[in-house]
Design a protein around this motif. Structure first.
Motif, PDB file in Angstrom:
ATOM      1  N   ALA A 169       0.766  -1.140   0.104  1.00 39.64           N
ATOM      2  CA  ALA A 169      -0.017  -0.080  -0.009  1.00 39.64           C
ATOM      3  C   ALA A 169       0.960   1.445  -0.089  1.00 39.64           C
ATOM      4  CB  ALA A 169      -0.906   0.035   1.230  1.00 39.64           C
TER       5      ALA A 169
ATOM      6  N   ARG B 224       2.456   1.857  -3.227  1.00 39.13           N
ATOM      7  CA  ARG B 224       1.497   2.274  -4.375  1.00 39.13           C
ATOM      8  C   ARG B 224       1.336   4.059  -3.988  1.00 39.13           C
ATOM      9  NH1 ARG B 224      -0.755  -0.435  -8.036  1.00 39.13           N
ATOM     10  NH2 ARG B 224      -0.769  -2.636  -7.907  1.00 39.13           N
ATOM     11  N   LEU B 225       1.070   4.198  -2.684  1.00 40.27           N
ATOM     12  CA  LEU B 225       0.723   5.572  -2.354  1.00 40.27           C
ATOM     13  C   LEU B 225       1.651   6.575  -2.744  1.00 40.27           C
ATOM     14  CD1 LEU B 225      -0.987   4.568   0.873  1.00 40.27           C
ATOM     15  CD2 LEU B 225      -2.141   5.674  -1.233  1.00 40.27           C
ATOM     16  N   ARG B 226       3.203   6.027  -2.407  1.00 35.70           N
ATOM     17  CA  ARG B 226       4.175   7.233  -2.711  1.00 35.70           C
ATOM     18  C   ARG B 226       4.039   7.848  -4.215  1.00 35.70           C
ATOM     19  NH1 ARG B 226       8.310   3.915  -2.384  1.00 35.70           N
ATOM     20  NH2 ARG B 226       8.268   3.867  -0.112  1.00 35.70           N
TER      21      ARG B 226
ATOM     22  N   THR C 157       1.577   8.831  -5.873  1.00 37.17           N
ATOM     23  CA  THR C 157       0.236   9.698  -5.678  1.00 37.17           C
ATOM     24  C   THR C 157       1.008  10.718  -5.027  1.00 37.17           C
ATOM     25  OG1 THR C 157      -1.532   8.265  -6.105  1.00 37.17           O
ATOM     26  CG2 THR C 157      -1.659  10.157  -5.006  1.00 37.17           C
TER      27      THR C 157
ATOM     28  N   ARG D 284       2.008  15.980  -2.013  1.00 37.25           N
ATOM     29  CA  ARG D 284       0.987  15.817  -0.922  1.00 37.25           C
ATOM     30  C   ARG D 284       1.789  14.949   0.216  1.00 37.25           C
ATOM     31  NH1 ARG D 284      -4.241  13.548  -3.663  1.00 37.25           N
ATOM     32  NH2 ARG D 284      -4.883  15.321  -4.429  1.00 37.25           N
TER      33      ARG D 284
ATOM     34  N   LEU E  81       0.854  11.777   2.658  1.00 32.13           N
ATOM     35  CA  LEU E  81      -0.257  10.880   2.684  1.00 32.13           C
ATOM     36  C   LEU E  81       0.080  10.203   4.074  1.00 32.13           C
ATOM     37  CD1 LEU E  81      -0.523   9.106  -0.661  1.00 32.13           C
ATOM     38  CD2 LEU E  81      -2.367  10.792   0.537  1.00 32.13           C
TER      39      LEU E  81
ATOM     40  N   ARG F 242      -3.371  14.123   2.918  1.00 33.07           N
ATOM     41  CA  ARG F 242      -4.651  13.328   3.074  1.00 33.07           C
ATOM     42  C   ARG F 242      -4.235  12.121   3.783  1.00 33.07           C
ATOM     43  NH1 ARG F 242      -7.408  14.839  -1.927  1.00 33.07           N
ATOM     44  NH2 ARG F 242      -6.873  16.851  -2.279  1.00 33.07           N
ATOM     45  N   HIS F 243      -5.242  11.478   4.035  1.00 31.70           N
ATOM     46  CA  HIS F 243      -4.851  10.052   4.784  1.00 31.70           C
ATOM     47  C   HIS F 243      -5.996   8.745   4.190  1.00 31.70           C
ATOM     48  CE1 HIS F 243      -9.072  11.174   6.009  1.00 31.70           C
ATOM     49  NE2 HIS F 243      -9.174   9.622   6.623  1.00 31.70           N
ATOM     50  N   VAL F 244      -5.218   7.571   4.629  1.00 34.37           N
ATOM     51  CA  VAL F 244      -5.760   6.399   4.129  1.00 34.37           C
ATOM     52  C   VAL F 244      -5.939   5.517   5.226  1.00 34.37           C
ATOM     53  CG1 VAL F 244      -5.527   4.407   2.687  1.00 34.37           C
ATOM     54  CG2 VAL F 244      -4.641   6.777   1.750  1.00 34.37           C
TER      55      VAL F 244
ATOM     56  N   LEU G  88      -6.092   1.664   6.208  1.00 37.53           N
ATOM     57  CA  LEU G  88      -5.902   0.144   5.543  1.00 37.53           C
ATOM     58  C   LEU G  88      -7.140  -0.684   6.136  1.00 37.53           C
ATOM     59  CD1 LEU G  88      -2.296  -0.322   4.878  1.00 37.53           C
ATOM     60  CD2 LEU G  88      -3.788   0.661   3.578  1.00 37.53           C
TER      61      LEU G  88
ATOM     62  N   HIS H 179      -9.451  -3.416   7.283  1.00 35.04           N
ATOM     63  CA  HIS H 179      -9.595  -4.982   7.207  1.00 35.04           C
ATOM     64  C   HIS H 179      -8.736  -5.315   5.819  1.00 35.04           C
ATOM     65  CE1 HIS H 179     -13.065  -5.644   9.710  1.00 35.04           C
ATOM     66  NE2 HIS H 179     -13.405  -4.305   9.620  1.00 35.04           N
ATOM     67  N   LEU H 180      -8.189  -4.622   5.211  1.00 37.40           N
ATOM     68  CA  LEU H 180      -7.370  -5.119   3.934  1.00 37.40           C
ATOM     69  C   LEU H 180      -6.158  -6.005   4.473  1.00 37.40           C
ATOM     70  CD1 LEU H 180      -7.533  -2.038   1.768  1.00 37.40           C
ATOM     71  CD2 LEU H 180      -8.908  -4.332   1.475  1.00 37.40           C
TER      72      LEU H 180
ATOM     73  N   ASP I 205      -3.820  12.036 -10.577  1.00 38.54           N
ATOM     74  CA  ASP I 205      -2.808  11.054 -11.149  1.00 38.54           C
ATOM     75  C   ASP I 205      -3.387   9.690 -11.519  1.00 38.54           C
ATOM     76  OD1 ASP I 205      -3.332  10.355  -8.508  1.00 38.54           O
ATOM     77  OD2 ASP I 205      -1.337   9.245  -8.427  1.00 38.54           O
TER      78      ASP I 205
ATOM     79  N   LEU J  98     -10.703  -9.504   1.167  1.00 40.24           N
ATOM     80  CA  LEU J  98     -11.904  -9.189   1.945  1.00 40.24           C
ATOM     81  C   LEU J  98     -12.514 -10.493   2.135  1.00 40.24           C
ATOM     82  CD1 LEU J  98     -12.603  -5.578   1.220  1.00 40.24           C
ATOM     83  CD2 LEU J  98     -11.565  -6.482   3.390  1.00 40.24           C
TER      84      LEU J  98
ATOM     85  N   VAL K   4     -14.993  -1.035   4.375  1.00 40.39           N
ATOM     86  CA  VAL K   4     -13.675  -0.356   3.954  1.00 40.39           C
ATOM     87  C   VAL K   4     -13.928   0.623   2.974  1.00 40.39           C
ATOM     88  CG1 VAL K   4     -11.678  -1.451   3.167  1.00 40.39           C
ATOM     89  CG2 VAL K   4     -12.835  -2.845   4.610  1.00 40.39           C
TER      90      VAL K   4
ATOM     91  N   HIS L  49      -7.365   6.483  -1.603  1.00 36.41           N
ATOM     92  CA  HIS L  49      -6.413   6.697  -2.465  1.00 36.41           C
ATOM     93  C   HIS L  49      -5.506   5.347  -3.134  1.00 36.41           C
ATOM     94  CE1 HIS L  49      -6.048  10.854  -2.302  1.00 36.41           C
ATOM     95  NE2 HIS L  49      -6.539  10.780  -0.785  1.00 36.41           N
ATOM     96  N   LEU L  50      -5.646   4.302  -2.411  1.00 35.48           N
ATOM     97  CA  LEU L  50      -5.191   2.990  -2.779  1.00 35.48           C
ATOM     98  C   LEU L  50      -5.167   2.698  -4.273  1.00 35.48           C
ATOM     99  CD1 LEU L  50      -5.708   0.632   0.044  1.00 35.48           C
ATOM    100  CD2 LEU L  50      -3.466   1.936  -0.492  1.00 35.48           C
TER     101      LEU L  50
ATOM    102  N   GLY M 136      -2.829   4.473  -7.377  1.00 35.52           N
ATOM    103  CA  GLY M 136      -1.235   4.835  -7.275  1.00 35.52           C
ATOM    104  C   GLY M 136      -0.748   3.368  -7.557  1.00 35.52           C
ATOM    105  N   GLY M 137       0.621   3.579  -7.737  1.00 42.04           N
ATOM    106  CA  GLY M 137       1.696   2.207  -7.853  1.00 42.04           C
ATOM    107  C   GLY M 137       1.795   1.891  -9.277  1.00 42.04           C
TER     108      GLY M 137
END
Lengths: 349, 349, 349, 349
Positions: free
Chosen positions: A157, A160-162, A164, A170, A172, A273-275, A277, A279-280, B15, B161, B275, B279-280, B283-284
């Motif tokens: 995760a 991936r987020l990096r 963005t 931003r 994250l 921004r925030h995410v 994770l 239950h994933l 993006d 999930l 869930v 943003h997930l 990205g990536g």
């Protein structure tokens, strides 16, 4: 010690990738190598406390041979604890007798294993435990299955987020599991090359964080990743917004990532921004590491049944699977030590 | 038509995995096959409107050869729109002249391409567009890069999930991108074998959902997955809890997944959690599909520059990359048609 | 002990996912925490023995911060051994002095670390080692980075191949790395639920294998997966085809998977094919586990430089990173012990 | 046209990720939306020609709901062709009647669909086809399921191999599926940023390749990746080693990657190795793209049964699933056109 003909097995508490690996290994070794029969108990202690039509299922080699790559538990789980109501523990023991289970393999965390320990003490139940905690916070074992998978998912995760974060300049903030111990966050923060990693064990220094991101911005990198455990709390003078305090007087943000993102945005001027994770992090196919570890746990648990090591649980010590007293399982929470957090800190910036 | 010596290129808006594939292909074909020079413009239109020291960068083959597997955009992005303030558009044109850019490849969504179209109309700017919308909601093209990656990520999340849902006998509601068009949710719902898939195009029938999950529970499957677009709204009589209405009088839940989870739990009696992928999904590293599509877009965009197809944008039609008028890009939102949603509905249950 | 101002670092032998993690951690801790300068030496000992223009590169924090997820080594590697030609070792020492490297971190396997040990003995070179062996066959450390990634890749390959084996009712024989030690095959065989796993440590029983697959066929599963190390050899009376003998009089098949597939097809009557994973097992992005382990190794190696622990190498013991004598590195090959192979055997069938 | 009560379904030829998606969609739509019963026929035409005890299985919604993410085919496959022996076709038709199958969905490539077409012509069999060719070489459809998965796997392999190639300064030649059409190689070569991509459609220019790698070496990149189809042949004057000629007088190397690697090593002086992906490319969980496409194919095939579109097969045209005549399926091989190969060529170097 009563002879063993039929082994029962149950999984309790939150699911973790690798539970099926334990179930498979216990079943296959019990049947193929020891000649036992095996009963799967559905929904943890609930399946023994208040059995329904589907609560007990006979397990064969064919049933389990190919479940190793499945997340979750084919037996289902629950948080039922027979020591919460007077008389329930006795019912569990009676029901075990009723269905002809002579020995029980209990797979679970603190709570599940605590019940196993007490049943052994109070009724002499022939029980062997197998520790399960995705959080890696059990002091009795070096690590447990599920942890590697959780860290892998959180790391991917962050990877991936990096992209963005960079593209949009931003910060994250990624909220990762861990109420009391920061192991998953620590692992994903290190493996994901986070710019800041925060765990419940160490009070966060928000000023330091702000200065890290300001300095990064000056060097042309107006972006970043913060890995933060859900259980992180902040000192009172930190928060510029309404927030409630926890039992220790610490400030617990509604969602820690959301709160922290707001604060960082405010103080750094960088879009943040925030995410979450959520239950994933606990589902899906286990990593090869967790498949192997859970398999080794299961094999050793079956062996402990064979040896009559009642009241024991399996544990990893170095490269060896050993058995330890079930009482050790619940002794104390293993938290991230200073030197390991120091490792993460080297990469702050 | 002015001769082209130097091609400028910028990326605007959110993006999407594949942006670097376009940048790479435009650069390599422009330099190797056509002998142009290429300038990357940083941060979308902002880099041309209010240039900073790092806003324009010369791109070589070596700079871009190995960026195909990187998510995001090496040029950065912004939401700056020079048609929001009188006089800004002129500044953009002047700055293009100043840095010697004779032709511009603008990569972005509605907003970015709308600016490109107007610059071409108002100033005769030699511009070619490349559509980017992870949401797949652009009617002018069969699909765009980034969509396949987003669907893949959301599908993998559902795969993961499901094991938790089964193990704990829970319904898990997964909130997926898509404010006005449900493409990503549709794709992930179908590919992830969701038990119910909800998109903004179709008003959800909560009673039906409840009866699906009740019937599943009767058949021994007291669990399920709901894939829901963030943009789904509910009719007024649905909601048993406080909720605000949107501009059309529809009820918009705080977070749609959170609200729906509460409602399903209330009505089915099954433990229900949610869930939010957030943003997930964007990205990536891009999927192979998106790497190929973005590469083909980039090659064709460079070719359009060579051909002087100003005011056009590249588009996928069947297996072909064609060019269409930029005005088509912003005409109307492409939504999920009934027959495709019907495909998803076949698997409800 | 000479004061340290500049640390040199090199990687030798075959590449392994995680090498960049070590390079990054050594560099960042050396610069940020200890104030050293760091020189990367390209192409292992070759870069010190016969330096070319690009053989020495100054490493900064910015150079290495984001290389953790890259496979291979940014410094390149070679199999040059300066103890193979008289006088070469002295040249290496002189060249280290010439470029101002006061201490050296040597990352590699037996061969690379053997050179490091001798340089320390013969010239008092200030050297610290970091073990690298994807094969996991070094007795001095519990495990090394790269191994987890290799097992993961091979496991995923088996996961994929199983569906083809079932669909076509075939046996698929998968050849996995490991000339003298079967660790990767053991790990992938267990994690991938192979029906038979063969390692160099144990002579294969072909009759048993044939009877396993016959029995499976009788039970309606006319297919299977065999995981076999490239280094497995067969006893003489096994082979019905022309084959050459190795130095121990054992039969070494041209390619072990190919030969075994032919034999199994012949004896079971089931269509049998083979796949050789080869180079696929050692490249690409490291798993989270290997990223963390390599980072911890690198941090401890930098610390060893700080402490002046010359002639030592870092190693994993249980959960701790310790230092041990470099001579331990080359002492003996760690092979898969009987009890672990027994674990794999439980799942034969 | 005879009324349809029971639909039969079979899969023939090589397996492809997505076959289960078709089986699932045909079954669920047939049962849920049309009220048919569904019989799965095991092992392709063999299951109808020489039925065994397990050759026909009744399929329910429960049997297929969760098979979408499984590679291969739950029905098994074979290469049996009832038109190879006089009288066999009649037996197939008789057996269909015997088991009460009124309509047949045949899923397969040229061979399987050719049988379907002839059964329809010769006996009026109520048959609908679904094309399956991982090679993407069917002119009647834009693309087929399995192709995207194959390209993804080969692309990931190239991603992994690149780090090894760089670290060791080697050329790695990767042999990819494709005897007559280079689609998978083309896709993976483009998506994997190969330095050279070779397909059967275009005779390779070895001199050009050699000069590409020499030039790269001069620029400090003494490494590279060649993606080559297994079906590539070389002109006679190329080969410096013993090699056999094919039916067209072309030189076919033992293994094309192995032969080419030897040649490149010889001519460039750069260490060159090869990898053969083989069976890895066709197994395992399908990509989201292939899950969606196979699902749409299956739904449309069921619809074709409902409509009585006998002798037709489903096909993708642009974004639509249509039906075309089965005779189109076998008309001609679709090869990679010049302009698409030109796209790959832009990135040579």
């Amino acid at each position: 010690m009563a002879e063993v003909n039929r082994v029962g097995m149950l999984t309790g508490g939150g699911d973790a990738p690798g539970l099926n690996g334990v179930i498979r290994a216990v079943t296959m070794r019990s049947i193929s190598d020891y000649g036992y029969e095996v009963s799967g108990i559905r929904r943890g202690w609930k399946g023994l406390l208040s059995p329904e039509a589907d609560s007990v299922v006979n397990l064969t080699v064919g049933d389990v041979r190919y479940i190793l790559d499945e997340g979750g538990t084919i037996l289902g789980s629950s948080r039922t604890n027979p020591y919460k109501n007077e008389g329930d523990a006795k019912k569990v023991v009676d029901n075990m007798a009723e269905i002809g289970v002579d020995a029980l393999v209990a797979i679970g965390g603190d709570d599940t294993l605590g019940v196993a320990r007490r049943l052994h003490q109070d009724f002499g139940t022939q029980v062997v435990g197998c520790p399960k905690t995705i959080d890696n916070d059990l002091s009795a074992t070096d690590t447990t299955f599920g942890y590697d998978t959780a860290v892998s998912i959180a790391t991917e995760a962050i990877d991936r987020l990096r992209t963005t974060a960079k593209s949009h300049e931003r910060i994250l903030v990624v909220e990762i599991m861990g109420r009391h111990a920061g192991w998953i966050t620590w692992g994903a923060g290190v493996a994901g090359a986070a710019n800041v990693t925060l765990i419940p064990e160490v009070e966060p220094d928000v000023d330091e964080m702000v200065s890290i991101f300001r300095k990064r911005a000056e060097n042309g990198e107006k972006w970043g990743i913060v890995a933060v455990s859900e259980g992180v709390t902040f000192s009172e003078d930190f928060v510029t917004q309404t927030a409630e305090k926890d039992e220790f007087g610490h400030v617990r943000l509604g969602g820690v990532a959301e709160g922290l993102a707001g604060e960082l945005k405010e103080r750094t001027g960088i879009d943040t921004r925030h995410v979450v994770l959520g239950h994933l992090q606990r589902g899906g196919t286990p990593t090869a590491y967790d498949r192997i570890l859970s398999t080794r746990y299961g094999l050793r648990a079956a062996e402990a049944v064979k040896n009559g090591e009642w009241g024991k649980m399996v544990a990893l010590r170095g490269s060896e699977i050993v058995t330890v007293d079930l009482s050790e399982a619940t002794e104390e929470t293993k938290t991230v030590p200073d030197d390991l957090y120091g490792a993460a800190r080297t990469f702050f910036g």
